[in-house]
Design an enzyme around this catalytic site. Structure first.
Site, short mmCIF file in Angstrom:
data_model
loop_
_atom_site.label_atom_id
_atom_site.label_comp_id
_atom_site.label_asym_id
_atom_site.label_seq_id
_atom_site.Cartn_x
_atom_site.Cartn_y
_atom_site.Cartn_z
N LYS A 165 0.83 -1.20 0.00
CA LYS A 165 0.00 0.00 0.00
C LYS A 165 0.87 1.25 0.00
O LYS A 165 1.74 1.43 0.85
CB LYS A 165 -0.93 0.01 1.22
N LYS A 265 -14.00 -6.03 -8.99
CA LYS A 265 -14.64 -6.23 -7.69
C LYS A 265 -16.11 -6.58 -7.93
O LYS A 265 -16.85 -5.81 -8.55
CB LYS A 265 -14.53 -4.96 -6.84
#
Length: 368
Positions: A165, A265
Site C-alpha cells: 500500500k 470487484k
C-alpha cells in the site's frame, strides 16, 4: 422454479490482524457484511454476500446495502432465480444505480441456479481452468520498519506475491517500497497500490524514483485519464481497480490503452452476472485479470474463487482469501487454502455449507 423467500442478515466481521490501514488515515476494523439467502419453491437455497471496506474505499456503505436490499427483495418474489439476466434487468429497473446493493442478491441467484443444476458454480461461469489460484498478501500502510517486517513475515509464510500500500506522502512511500523490496527475495512479485491516492504529479514522482524496483503500478490516481497521463511516461505494467465500475469503464480503458490489467470487484460491478460479462470480454481484449471483492467471509470468497478459477490461467493475475482475514465463521466449510494457493470447495453452487445459526436473526425476511 420460483423465488419463495428472501432473508437478509447483518454480520460484522472483525479483522484477525487488527485494523486495515491505507494511506491518508483510511482505516477499517472489520467488514460490515450483508448476507442474503434466497430460497426457491423447490426448497433449494442460494447464498450471497456483500461487504464494503469501510466508507472510504468505494461509493458503497453498509447501511445503504441493508436499506436497499429491503427495497429490492419484494420485487424478486415469484421470479425464476435461474433467469439471471432477467433478474438483473428487473433489479436495475426497480432500483436505479447502486450496483453494490444488488450484488449479494445476484450472487445468491447464481448459487441457487448452480445448486439446482447440481454443478459447481465454476461450471456455469465457463468451466474450471485450473485447480487453484495463486494468492497475494497485503502489506498495509505503516512505518517503513513495520512494512518491511510484515513483508518478510509474509514471504516466510510461503507467499510470493505482495500488494504494497502506497498513496501517502510520496517521499515516505518511496522509502517504504524501497525497504520492502530490499527485505524480500528477488523474484517476489510486488504490486504498488496507491488506491487512487495521488495526483498525476505525485505518481510520476514516485515512478521516477523507483525505476530500479520491479513492480506493477496499481491505480495511482482517481480517474482513467489521470492514470493514463502517468502511464505515458511509465516503464512498468499498470493495473486499474477503482476505475473499473462498469462495462463502459472497461471499454474506455481498452480504447485508451490505459492499463495492462484489471482488478474486478464483484460488488462494485453489481454481482456475479456483470463481473462475468466484463471478465470474459476483458480476457478476449487481452487484459490480465484479478477477480475479487471489497470484502466478506466464506460466501464472498467462494464466489471470488469460482470466478478466478474460470478465468484462463494465462490471463489470471492472482486472488485473495478474505475469509482468512476475519475472526467470525459463516459456514461449516470454506474455500480451501494450501500454502499460497486457493481452490474451491467440493459440491454444487458455491460449494460451501452456510450455517444460519452463525449469522444471528435476519434483519429482513419476506415470503414463505
Amino acid at each position: 422454479m420460483q423465488i419463495e423467500t428472501i432473508k437478509a442478515y447483518h454480520v460484522v466481521q472483525p479483522f484477525v490482524d487488527g485494523p486495515y490501514r491505507m494511506s491518508k488515515g483510511r482505516v477499517a476494523d472489520a467488514f460490515d457484511a450483508v448476507i442474503v439467502a434466497i430460497t426457491s419453491d423447490s426448497g433449494i437455497t442460494g447464498w450471497g454476500e456483500m461487504a464494503p471496506l469501510g466508507n472510504f474505499y468505494s461509493p458503497a456503505f453498509a447501511a445503504g446495502v441493508r436499506a436497499g436490499v429491503v427495497e429490492i427483495a419484494p420485487h424478486l418474489i415469484s421470479h425464476d432465480p435461474r433467469g439471471l439476466a432477467t433478474i438483473g434487468r428487473l433489479m436495475d429497473t426497480v432500483f436505479k444505480g447502486h450496483p453494490y446493493i444488488k450484488s449479494a442478491l445476484d450472487m445468491a441467484c447464481w448459487d441457487l441456479a448452480a445448486r439446482a443444476a447440481d454443478v459447481p458454480l465454476v461450471t456455469l461461469l465457463g468451466g474450471r481452468e485450473s485447480e487453484t489460484a495463486e494468492l497475494y498478501k497485503v502489506v498495509t500502510h505503516g512505518s517503513v520498519e513495520a512494512m518491511a517486517a510484515l513483508a518478510k513475515r509474509i514471504v516466510k509464510d510461503g507467499f510470493h506475491r505482495l500488494q504494497v500500500k502506497v498513496g501517502g506522502n510520496v517521499h515516505d512511500d518511496i522509502e517504504r517500497v524501497t525497504a520492502v523490496a530490499a527485505s524480500v527475495p528477488k523474484g517476489t512479485v510486488i504490486f504498488c497500490d496507491a488506491n487512487a491516492g495521488w495526483t498525476p504529479y505525485q505518481a510520476r514522482q514516485f515512478a521516477d524514483a523507483t525505476r530500479a524496483i520491479d513492480y506493477t503500478f496499481e491505480q495511482p490516481c482517481t480517474t482513467i485519464d489521470e492514470c493514463m497521463s502517468v502511464r505515458r511516461s511509465l516503464d512498468k505494467p499498470m493495473v486499474l481497480d477503482e476505475s473499473v465500475a462498469s462495462l463502459d469503464d472497461m471499454l474506455d480503458i481498452h480504447r485508451k490503452g490505459a492499463a495492462d490489467g484489471l482488478t474486478l470487484k464483484i460488488s462494485r460491478l453489481g454481482g456475479v452476472t456483470k463481473t462475468r460479462q466484463i471478465r470474459d470480454l476483458a480476457v478476449d481484449l487481452g487484459f490480465m485479470i484479478t477477480v475479487e471483492d471489497t470484502g466478506g467471509a466464506e460466501i464472498d470468497t467462494a464466489a471470488m474463487a469460482h470466478l478466478s478459477l474460470s478465468t484462463p490461467e494465462e490471463r489470471r493475475l492472482h486472488a485473495i482469501a478474505f475469509h482468512e482475514w476475519v475472526t467470525v465463521r459463516t459456514a461449516s466449510n470454506k474455500p480451501p487454502v494450501t500454502g499460497s494457493r486457493m481452490g474451491i470447495p467440493d459440491g454444487p453452487g458455491l460449494g460451501i455449507d452456510v450455517v444460519p445459526d452463525l449469522l444471528g436473526a435476519p434483519f429482513f425476511e419476506i415470503g414463505g
